[in-house]
Scaffold this motif. Structure first.
Motif, mmCIF file in Angstrom:
data_model
loop_
_atom_site.group_PDB
_atom_site.id
_atom_site.type_symbol
_atom_site.label_atom_id
_atom_site.label_comp_id
_atom_site.label_asym_id
_atom_site.label_seq_id
_atom_site.Cartn_x
_atom_site.Cartn_y
_atom_site.Cartn_z
ATOM 1 N N TYR A 1 -28.883 -20.998 -21.205
ATOM 2 C CA TYR A 1 -28.394 -22.355 -21.496
ATOM 3 C C TYR A 1 -27.260 -22.724 -20.537
ATOM 4 O O TYR A 1 -27.258 -23.798 -19.934
ATOM 5 N N LEU A 2 -26.311 -21.797 -20.382
ATOM 6 C CA LEU A 2 -25.145 -22.082 -19.540
ATOM 7 C C LEU A 2 -25.531 -22.296 -18.077
ATOM 8 O O LEU A 2 -24.901 -23.081 -17.362
ATOM 9 N N SER A 3 -26.574 -21.598 -17.647
ATOM 10 C CA SER A 3 -26.938 -21.685 -16.231
ATOM 11 C C SER A 3 -27.728 -22.951 -15.933
ATOM 12 O O SER A 3 -27.906 -23.327 -14.780
ATOM 13 N N SER A 4 -28.207 -23.618 -16.978
ATOM 14 C CA SER A 4 -29.098 -24.747 -16.713
ATOM 15 C C SER A 4 -28.652 -26.055 -17.350
ATOM 16 O O SER A 4 -29.165 -27.113 -17.018
ATOM 17 N N CYS A 5 -27.696 -25.961 -18.248
ATOM 18 C CA CYS A 5 -27.451 -27.144 -19.078
ATOM 19 C C CYS A 5 -26.417 -28.091 -18.560
ATOM 20 O O CYS A 5 -26.574 -29.284 -18.546
ATOM 21 N N CYS A 6 -25.256 -27.403 -18.083
ATOM 22 C CA CYS A 6 -24.043 -28.196 -18.242
ATOM 23 C C CYS A 6 -23.300 -28.404 -16.931
ATOM 24 O O CYS A 6 -23.078 -27.451 -16.180
ATOM 25 N N THR A 7 -22.965 -29.641 -16.723
ATOM 26 C CA THR A 7 -21.979 -29.905 -15.688
ATOM 27 C C THR A 7 -20.666 -30.041 -16.433
ATOM 28 O O THR A 7 -20.423 -31.036 -17.116
#
Lengths: 256, 256
Positions: free
Chosen positions: B93-99
């Motif tokens: 999730y962290l690697s793909s979700c969030c700016t």
């Protein structure tokens, strides 16, 4: 000496039979482990439980190496037991929770697929979640109206209705499946719902979770109090308005 | 004939040894089934999965007949695998979700017990959920600051921190356990959190879910954006404000 030899031959043969029997038991034990190795079984069980608790979201297909495991689970007595336990909790909740308003506005929501009706017969011949869903083929199957009921949900459906709750079915099936869906539901024993909400043209490109929230919103606007939702997808519970309680049935074949 | 007798004696003994070995394997297979019968195992597995998906709520104790099963699960490699898979999903999730906003207000929340620290050593000597929790005895154990870290959460804790997120620990431990909790956390490798929120006197009689909502509310009021919560209790996720994502770790020993 002849006696001893005879005894030994007998004993040896007998022991050999016991060994053969044991190997069969061992083989069955291995088959009971879903025909997959311990490490793979552990991995696939972790995958499944993390789907069930909504940690793994938005998957398109079951990981290829877990298809056999998921197939075994979804056709197992454990799947049935897990579903039944969930539904038992609904009965428990209903018997202890609620003083219904009794104004004709007490509502209960059900999903359709894999909550009221089982899609397992379809997925049996379509890779058990291991193939990306082909909407055309799935809808063709739905149009045949031959999905069986989930027996325990059927019983509970009537229990809830008999308590005086109004039942709404909110499904991500499309509107053009209405008559086949009604046929199918009636044929397997569901009747007496207050609303069957399907996806209209304007909802087709909306996320399932948003579409289902919107449907609940409309019910609340019409004065309904949503006592509970039973569904196999988290998208049936999330977003506003929330129900007083939600009950998750197992389904690790697909996500929407 | 002497040769045949000798062969038969040898063969019989050898087969006997194989049989003995097989019986041991069978016995181990049985023990691997958590030392309980198939029907009971199925029931307890259903109980556990229905706790995990939040269908069974507010239980005081694990059903007596399932204590052995829960003990086996909570100390098994399956429990570890299930937790690790959940945490892998966080990394994904962290690697793909969030700016991230990068304004120092990106936040992440962790539970403490059975998320950062394991209470399993305590429950090992206190009935594994089969006895009603004795707060005095549990707090005395917490005061010893000897709970081990959940290794995979420890690694992830630092990964999240290193991405620039501010970490908040929201625990239902009481305020008078602050120094023991800090000691314990530091000793096993946790450091660098931004806030450790414990239950003050005014929160003690509040439901855990309400207390945790209130704590999140305060963070949001201070301008924090809550990217995610990792916890072993559903009460850590429910109510407003919601986090962008939540990740449920397994725990079927207690409910709060």
């Amino acid at each position: 000496m002849g006696k001893l030899t005879g005894f030994l031959i007998f004993s040896s043969l007998f022991t050999g039979l016991v060994v053969a029997a044991d190997w069969n038991i061992l083989k069955n034990q291995k088959n009971k482990n879903n025909g997959v190795g311990d490490g793979l079984k552990k991995y696939c069980e972790s995958w499944r439980i993390n789907v069930e608790v909504n940690n793994i979201r938005g998957f398109d297909v079951v990981p290829q190496e877990c298809v056999q495991y998921i197939q075994k689970y979804m056709t197992s007595s454990q799947y049935k037991a897990d579903s039944e336990k969930a539904l038992e909790e609904v009965t428990f909740y209903l018997s202890s929770c609620c003083t219904l308003e009794g104004d004709g506005k007490d509502a209960w929501i059900f999903d359709v697929d894999d909550t009221l009706l089982s899609t397992i017969p379809y997925f049996k011949t379509h890779g058990f979640g291991g193939e990306k869903i082909n909407a055309t083929s799935l809808e063709a199957w739905m149009r045949e109206s031959k999905a069986p009921a989930l027996e325990h949900t059927l019983k509970l459906f009537h229990e809830i209705k008999n308590r005086g709750l109004k039942i709404f079915l909110i499904s991500s099936r499309r509107e053009n499946l209405r008559s086949s869906s009604v046929d199918n539901l009636i044929k397997v024993g569901y009747h007496g719902w207050t609303g069957l909400i399907l996806r209209g043209l304007e909802d087709e490109f909306m996320e399932v979770q948003k579409y289902k929230s919107k449907a609940r919103h409309r019910l609340v606007d019409e004065g309904y109090l949503i006592w509970g939702i039973i569904g196999d997808q988290w998208s049936s519970f999330e977003g506003l308005p929330i129900a007083k309680r939600t009950f998750k049935l197992p389904n690790s074949m697909y996500y929407n």
